[in-house]
Design a protein around this motif. Structure first.
Motif, mmCIF file in Angstrom:
data_model
loop_
_atom_site.group_PDB
_atom_site.id
_atom_site.type_symbol
_atom_site.label_atom_id
_atom_site.label_comp_id
_atom_site.label_asym_id
_atom_site.label_seq_id
_atom_site.Cartn_x
_atom_site.Cartn_y
_atom_site.Cartn_z
ATOM 1 N N UNK A 775 4.296 -20.962 18.656
ATOM 2 C CA UNK A 775 4.265 -22.206 18.633
ATOM 3 C C UNK A 775 3.614 -23.160 17.314
ATOM 4 N N UNK A 776 2.580 -22.043 16.919
ATOM 5 C CA UNK A 776 2.063 -22.847 15.488
ATOM 6 C C UNK A 776 2.943 -22.348 14.625
ATOM 7 N N UNK A 777 3.524 -21.416 14.234
ATOM 8 C CA UNK A 777 4.441 -21.277 13.299
ATOM 9 C C UNK A 777 5.681 -22.070 13.280
ATOM 10 N N UNK A 778 6.118 -22.348 14.599
ATOM 11 C CA UNK A 778 7.322 -23.156 14.887
ATOM 12 C C UNK A 778 7.015 -24.487 14.328
ATOM 13 N N UNK A 779 5.731 -25.185 14.683
ATOM 14 C CA UNK A 779 5.369 -26.380 14.527
ATOM 15 C C UNK A 779 5.135 -26.861 12.821
ATOM 16 N N UNK A 780 4.777 -25.624 12.251
ATOM 17 C CA UNK A 780 4.739 -25.730 10.683
ATOM 18 C C UNK A 780 6.011 -25.621 9.848
ATOM 19 N N UNK A 781 6.607 -24.951 10.458
ATOM 20 C CA UNK A 781 8.320 -25.007 9.802
ATOM 21 C C UNK A 781 8.797 -26.295 10.161
ATOM 22 N N UNK A 782 8.788 -26.762 11.367
ATOM 23 C CA UNK A 782 9.368 -28.093 11.526
ATOM 24 C C UNK A 782 9.018 -29.477 11.035
ATOM 25 N N UNK A 783 7.509 -29.162 10.799
ATOM 26 C CA UNK A 783 6.952 -30.403 9.800
ATOM 27 C C UNK A 783 7.381 -30.300 8.453
ATOM 28 N N UNK A 784 7.950 -29.100 7.874
ATOM 29 C CA UNK A 784 8.688 -29.359 6.597
ATOM 30 C C UNK A 784 10.316 -29.164 6.652
#
Length: 815
Positions: A775-784
């Motif tokens: 989830x942390x990795x997914x949220x980071x990619x989505x934020x960019x």
């Protein structure tokens, strides 16, 4: 009066001492006579010369002679003569056969066998040939040769060749010194065959109508039963009985008698010697009652009485000495334990010496630079100036004026000029050159030479610094190795008293619960680091290891112990070997998610999860500078070095200093790596964070999130750096989140990045480590907007309290 009493006591003590010396001298003389001078071989050879089975077959004497020729050639000819002497007591024709075959055998050895490589094999062949030829010649002289005789001779020769291989296994144990600590099973069988063959040589010899071979057979069986138990005792009884029955059908009853005596005596061996002899008397009485027409019961019981008397008169020290060589006996186990203890002590002593050597080397490298003198910071500048003036001032007419009469003026100006040139400060260089021109007639030449020598000055300065750093690195490594070896030596020589008490208590406890303990070994009973191995026999195993034995050990050692490993041949029956260890008060579960820049295959980030012992765990993320293969190699190499050094037992801060020194000295290229490292103690839950150029980490406890940060430059930038560990207490259910710099630096918005990540972690509802990392990795990619603009790694670890399946209980009832 008192003085007379003292003199009498001293006189008695002196007499006792002399008697003891005389007995020791007598034992030594007898030992030398029997073993060193070969008298025992001669005695055995005499009786083997008398040994005959199946009315006419006698392969023993020639086989024993062949063994003597191979193993102890100087005793071979007297052994041969004693075999002939023994054969003469049987018959002249038998003695002729032994004489003729023995001469042929010795001739074959001298002419052929001693020149070949595999002597034992060809000696067996030579024995076969000697027996056949000798028998044929004697038979041809004394009578006619028929097919039956030839078949018998071939059979006898084959047995003789086989017995050479048997006796050669027994021969080393007829010497004064045995070659190894214990016998192999096949060697035991060979010695029993040799002893039985010697007993057949006693056939026909009696004292007061008491047969010597039967007394000897009973004695050997009782001895075997007392030393090795019922299995070996009954087996030896069967072997001896079968051999004696081959001599004459009269001895058929010996098989059942000796086998029963060995069985009953072995079952009673744990009581005492008297109980073993009772087993012999019971066997003799029972077999005598059913074979009273073959041998009178009174005669059989008298023979048993004589054998029992010989057994009771056998010195205890001799029995213990023999038992040390027999596998499976208590004496053999004790001998092995003493041997292992000596090896352990010798190894520990040697390791301590090596530890002291490494410590001395470490000190020598630590002080080699100073040599007891304070370092001069201007020594490099003076050396630089000496090279400049050597090529400029040495040929100048004003040298004496500048450097002798006006030294205090000349030296500071040149020193300041050098510093200005090194710092590339043009204004200061011009200012100092102007001052230099006021008294120097070669100022331009001096400045040019300074610029020329600057590269050599810098290279020399860097080389000296690298040598100094290398020496410091070697000193730290040697000191770390010294500490590891010293700790290892201390563990090896740890006092066994406490271990012995615990071992006895474990044996008593398992016996009280009716467990059949076969083997027990305590490797460690240290709190939090228990390591116990035991083998238990089960008729019907139903999980007693984890259900009963582990809780019992937990109660005894006052900490929770669990089954770490379990091995067995059969699923329900037979021996099972358990390895018990301390349960970790807390356990970890981890998850990791990572992505390479632009979706590439190789990421510059590397991670490590490493178990250190039974109660410590290491987590690490390393980020190589840049992206791609080069960054991947740098980060993975850093973690590989870290893993190898930590597994060697070296302190973590020394390990980091070593890695930094290796990376800074290895290359001049600007290749650096960050390192985010956490050491977790699973007994008293806490984490020590060591961050070298790494991003902030987070601890999630319920709905709260706590940042963990520390500022240190990446590994390999500075040659000397200090790492300040950050200690954080952990609780049941805590989540530890470690990230690489790509997680925070790839976000493309104005909000505070650390605050954003902290908020996202707080909003995550699941406690599964892998799900949190994803989830942390997914949220980071989505934020960019779905772009991966840097390497990203998220390592999440959950701390949970261990809950054993079976809890311990007190074996002592509370009042």
């Amino acid at each position: 009066m008192e003085r007379l009493l003292k003199m009498a006591v001293l006189a008695d003590g002196s007499k006792i001492h002399k008697i003891g010396q005389w007995i020791a001298s007598l034992k030594s003389s007898v030992s030398q006579l029997l073993f060193a001078r070969g008298v025992l071989l001669y005695i055995l050879s005499f009786f083997l010369g008398r040994a005959i089975v199946l009315t006419s077959i006698s392969p023993f004497a020639l086989a024993f002679l062949a063994t003597a020729i191979i193993a102890k050639r100087q005793f071979a000819f007297p052994t041969f003569l004693f075999a002939v002497a023994g054969a003469i007591t049987v018959s002249f024709s038998h003695a002729s056969y032994i004489l003729l075959s023995g001469l042929i055998l010795m001739m074959l050895y001298k002419k052929w066998v001693h020149k070949v490589e595999k002597r034992i094999k060809w000696m067996a062949v030579s024995t076969f040939v000697s027996v056949v030829v000798g028998r044929l010649i004697v038979q041809a002289v004394t009578g006619t040769v028929v097919i039956y005789d030839v078949a018998t001779f071939v059979l006898e020769a084959a047995l003789a060749g086989f017995l050479v291989m048997v006796f050669i296994q027994s021969y080393p144990f007829l010497k004064l010194k045995a070659p190894r600590l214990k016998l192999k099973v096949e060697e035991m069988v060979c010695i029993v065959i040799l002893s039985t063959a010697v007993l057949t040589g006693f056939v026909g010899l009696s004292i007061y109508e008491l047969s010597l071979e039967q007394i000897g057979a009973m004695y050997l069986v009782v001895m075997a039963a007392f030393i090795a138990g019922a299995t070996v005792g009954s087996a030896v009884g069967v072997m001896i009985g079968l051999m004696l029955s081959l001599v004459s059908a009269f001895h058929l009853y010996q098989v059942s008698l000796l086998a029963l005596a060995g069985l009953l005596g072995g079952l009673m061996k744990d009581v005492n010697r008297y109980a073993v002899t009772i087993g012999l008397f019971v066997s003799a009485f029972l077999i005598g009652m059913y074979n009273i027409e073959v041998i009178p019961l009174e005669q059989l019981l008298l023979q048993a009485v004589v054998a029992a008397a010989l057994f009771m008169l056998t010195p205890k020290s001799l029995i213990s000495k023999v038992a040390k060589y027999v596998p499976g006996t208590e004496e053999e186990k004790e001998e092995n334990e003493q041997y292992l203890q000596k090896v352990r002590d010798a190894t520990a002593s040697r390791v301590e010496r090596f530890s002291e050597m490494f410590e001395a080397l470490s000190h020598s490298f630590a002080y080699i630079d100073t040599d007891g003198k304070p370092s001069d910071p201007n020594s490099d500048v003076d050396e630089y100036l000496s090279r400049v003036t050597e090529k400029t001032c040495q040929t100048c007419l004003k040298k004496h004026s500048c450097w002798v009469n006006n030294f205090d003026r000349t030296y500071p100006v040149l020193q300041q000029t050098i510093m200005s040139i090194e710092e590339n400060d043009t204004s200061n260089v011009n200012f100092n050159v102007g001052k230099l021109k006021n008294f120097c007639v070669k100022s331009d030449q001096v400045v040019d030479q300074m610029r020329y020598e600057l590269s050599y000055y810098k290279a020399n300065k860097r080389l000296k610094q690298q040598v100094k750093e290398s020496r410091k690195f070697v000193s730290e490594q040697l000191n770390g190795v010294s500490e590891v070896m010293n700790n290892f030596a201390k563990e090896m020589v740890k006092e066994r008293e406490e271990y012995f008490w615990h071992e006895q208590e474990i044996r008593r406890m398992l016996e009280a619960h009716h467990f059949s303990l076969e083997h027990l070994e305590l490797f460690s009973i240290e709190k939090g680091n228990v390591d116990v191995e035991m083998t238990v026999y089960f008729n019907d195993y139903r999980g007693e290891g984890e259900k009963l034995i582990a809780p019992l050990l937990s109660d005894l050692l006052d900490e929770t112990v669990v089954v770490e490993d379990e091995q067995s041949v059969n699923e329900r029956n037979g021996d099972r070997t358990f390895t018990f260890s301390s349960v970790k008060n807390y356990q970890l579960s981890s998850g990791v998610a990572h992505a390479a820049k632009k979706g590439n295959f190789l990421s510059g980030d590397s991670y490590l999860m490493l178990e250190l012992g039974k109660s410590r765990f290491a987590l690490a993320i390393s980020d190589g500078m840049g992206n791609g293969e080069r960054a991947y190699l740098e980060s993975s190499e850093t973690l590989k070095l870290l893993k190898q050094i930590l597994q060697s037992g070296i302190n973590e801060q020394v390990a980091l200093q070593s890695i930094n020194s290796i990376l800074s000295l290895r290359t001049s290229d600007e290749i650096y790596a960050t390192l985010d490292l956490a050491f977790i103690d699973l007994q008293e839950p806490h984490a020590n964070f060591l961050k070298i150029g790494a991003m902030v980490s987070y601890i999630k406890r319920g709905s709260s999130v706590y940042p963990v940060e520390s500022g240190n430059l990446p590994i390999g930038i500075l040659e000397e750096f200090d790492v300040e560990p950050v200690r954080e207490e952990l609780k049941d259910g805590d989540l530890l989140i470690m990230v690489s710099d790509g997680i925070l630096e790839s976000m493309n918005f104005s909000e505070n990045r650390e605050a954003w990540l902290k908020r996202k972690i707080r909003e995550i509802e699941t406690e599964d480590p892998q799900a949190v990392a994803d989830l942390v990795l997914e949220e980071t990619i989505r934020s960019n907007h779905g772009h991966i603009i840097d390497d990203m790694t998220v390592l999440v670890t959950k701390v949970e309290k261990s809950r054993p399946k079976w809890a311990s209980f007190s074996s002592v009832a509370s009042v």
